[in-house]
Design an enzyme around this catalytic site. Structure first.
Site, PDB file in Angstrom:
ATOM      1  N   GLN A 185      -1.647  -3.743  -0.423  1.00 55.68           N
ATOM      2  CA  GLN A 185      -1.858  -2.364   0.012  1.00 55.68           C
ATOM      3  C   GLN A 185      -2.357  -2.340   1.465  1.00 55.68           C
ATOM      4  OE1 GLN A 185      -1.689   0.296  -2.509  1.00 55.68           O
ATOM      5  NE2 GLN A 185      -1.622   1.622  -0.740  1.00 55.68           N
ATOM      6  N   PHE A 186      -1.446  -2.519   2.418  1.00 52.96           N
ATOM      7  CA  PHE A 186      -1.859  -2.548   3.822  1.00 52.96           C
ATOM      8  C   PHE A 186      -2.464  -1.225   4.267  1.00 52.96           C
ATOM      9  CE2 PHE A 186       2.265  -0.623   4.370  1.00 52.96           C
ATOM     10  CZ  PHE A 186       2.136   0.174   5.499  1.00 52.96           C
ATOM     11  N   THR A 187      -2.157  -0.139   3.567  1.00 53.34           N
ATOM     12  CA  THR A 187      -2.653   1.180   3.972  1.00 53.34           C
ATOM     13  C   THR A 187      -4.168   1.316   3.814  1.00 53.34           C
ATOM     14  OG1 THR A 187      -2.179   2.129   1.806  1.00 53.34           O
ATOM     15  CG2 THR A 187      -0.452   2.311   3.496  1.00 53.34           C
TER      16      THR A 187
END
Length: 151
Positions: free
Chosen positions: A78-80
């Site tokens: 989950q890079f966000t």
């Protein structure tokens, strides 16, 4: 490194409308990495998550770890989690670790979790468009941030 951990009764992850992974009672982990993250940080984070007493005992108190409840883990990249809104309304992701290094650390994180938990870790596919559905237990959600683990 940041991890959002949700206690769940069940969860599933689909890719292209097909169930790719599913778990019963345990954690859904949303996992993000930033510049400077390394294996040492990953080890600390995995140990903290596995040892965290965030599941209810028979008295309704959060006294049990995922080991105590024989729980499962669904780990999702989950890079966000490193979205930055300091300028404007559209997030910048410049604080997210580059995809190649993040993918390597994500794989390593899941291997460490597998070793500590003593069973397979369910995952998604790094960089894919994934859909996660879950039944949050509680709801009980924790945010683990490396900056808080190393103070």
């Amino acid at each position: 490194m940041r991890v959002v951990a949700q206690n769940v009764l069940e969860a599933k992850l689909t890719i292209n409308n097909q169930v790719f992974s599913s778990i019963k009672k345990g954690f859904v982990l949303l996992v993000g990495f930033t510049n400077g993250d390394d294996k040492e940080i990953v080890n600390k984070m995995a140990n903290k998550i596995i040892k965290s007493r965030v599941f209810q005992d028979d008295n309704g108190l959060t006294n049990l770890s995922i080991l105590d409840v024989n729980g499962e883990i669904l780990s999702v990249s989950q890079f966000t989690l490193y979205g930055d809104y300091k300028k404007g309304n559209r997030p910048s992701f410049i604080n997210a670790l580059n995809p190649s290094d993040a993918s390597n650390l994500y794989d390593y994180f899941n291997e460490v979790l597998k070793e500590l938990l003593g069973k397979e870790i369910k995952t998604g596919v790094f960089g894919e468009d994934m859909k996660v559905s879950l039944i949050n237990d509680g709801p009980f959600t924790m945010i683990y941030d490396n900056k808080e683990l190393t103070k």
